[in-house]
Design an enzyme around this catalytic site. Sequence first.
Site, short mmCIF file in Angstrom:
data_model
loop_
_atom_site.label_atom_id
_atom_site.label_comp_id
_atom_site.label_asym_id
_atom_site.label_seq_id
_atom_site.Cartn_x
_atom_site.Cartn_y
_atom_site.Cartn_z
CD GLU A 14 -2.87 -0.98 2.46
OE1 GLU A 14 -3.86 -0.24 2.36
OE2 GLU A 14 -2.60 -1.60 3.50
CB SER A 164 -5.23 -1.22 -0.66
OG SER A 164 -5.04 -0.02 0.04
CD GLU A 286 -11.07 -4.73 5.59
OE1 GLU A 286 -10.47 -5.81 5.55
OE2 GLU A 286 -10.82 -3.78 4.83
CG ASN A 288 -9.59 -0.15 6.54
OD1 ASN A 288 -8.70 -0.88 6.16
ND2 ASN A 288 -10.84 -0.26 6.11
CB SER A 297 -9.80 8.16 0.22
OG SER A 297 -8.57 7.80 -0.36
#
Length: 326
Positions: A14, A164, A286, A288, A297
């Site tokens: 990433e 990612s 999940e 982040n 983003s």
Amino acid sequence: MKHVAIIMGGYSSEYKISLVSGKVVFDNLDRNKYIPYAIHILKDKWVYVDENNAEFPIDKNDFSVQYNGNKISFDVVFNAIHGTPGEDGLMQAYFNLIGMPHTSCDYYQAALTMNKRDMLSVVKPYGIKTAISYYLNEGDVIDTEAIIQRVGLPCFVKPNRSGSSFGISKAKNTEELLQAIETAYKEDNEIIIESFLNGTEVSVGVINYQGEIIVLPITEIVSENDFFDYEAKYLGKSQEITPARIDEATKAKIEDIASRIYKILKMEGFSRSEFIIVDGVPFLLEMNTVPGLTNESILPQQAKQANISLSDLFGNAIVLALQKAQ
């Protein structure tokens, strides 16, 4: 004027995305309050990169730099590293040891959330729904029959500690399952295999903004590909719809769950959690803790929808980091 070290890069796949995130932070910090420095944290070097692209090594003893004959010591670190060592607790632990304020969560929360298997195991007892899963470590015997019996087909095969969408595959049969496992092992020596959840994918940002934990407008993910893979995330192969096209009851349910998870894990700073909604029930995939911060983003999109500028979003993170250090 506070001297802000914006760390970017990292040691994982990433790193290129992180460099873009770091540049966005650099460009958007209020120059009336902050003096930003681009700090590249790479496997072979830690360097300050000035406006002429000249590099100056970071002194790891106190995270300072000699520049133009002067020693620059930073007041705070803005963490824009996705993956290791910025999202898995290593940088957080280092900064804690040398007494350097930083914008991300603490090292334990970072390490926990980077490990999908461990994080999901921690939140399950609180009633958080997750996919059915099967774990593999490199060297384990691969019993495809047992895996399929457990999670069914199709299924998703993921590196346990990666972001990612690197190394993630959707497997529809035994042959694809074996190939997916091989692909995931290229990113991590631990794998999580999950049942396919047929529903609406949403991404939920939760942040501490001006001392209050808030849930940002929810984003619906509509991928042109088979799932929200790297192409969909970064190469325009998806629609990211903010606010998500979900009813008010489902919205309220997701906001409550996302906020609860943030508090359960004693999170700080930014977070972005991914859910699949199946028949009105959110399933957590999940979390982040250093989400993408590029203009494309999801978290910046959500902040914009909430009328929070990037300058305010990033500045708020710095203010909270400095307050915590007092």
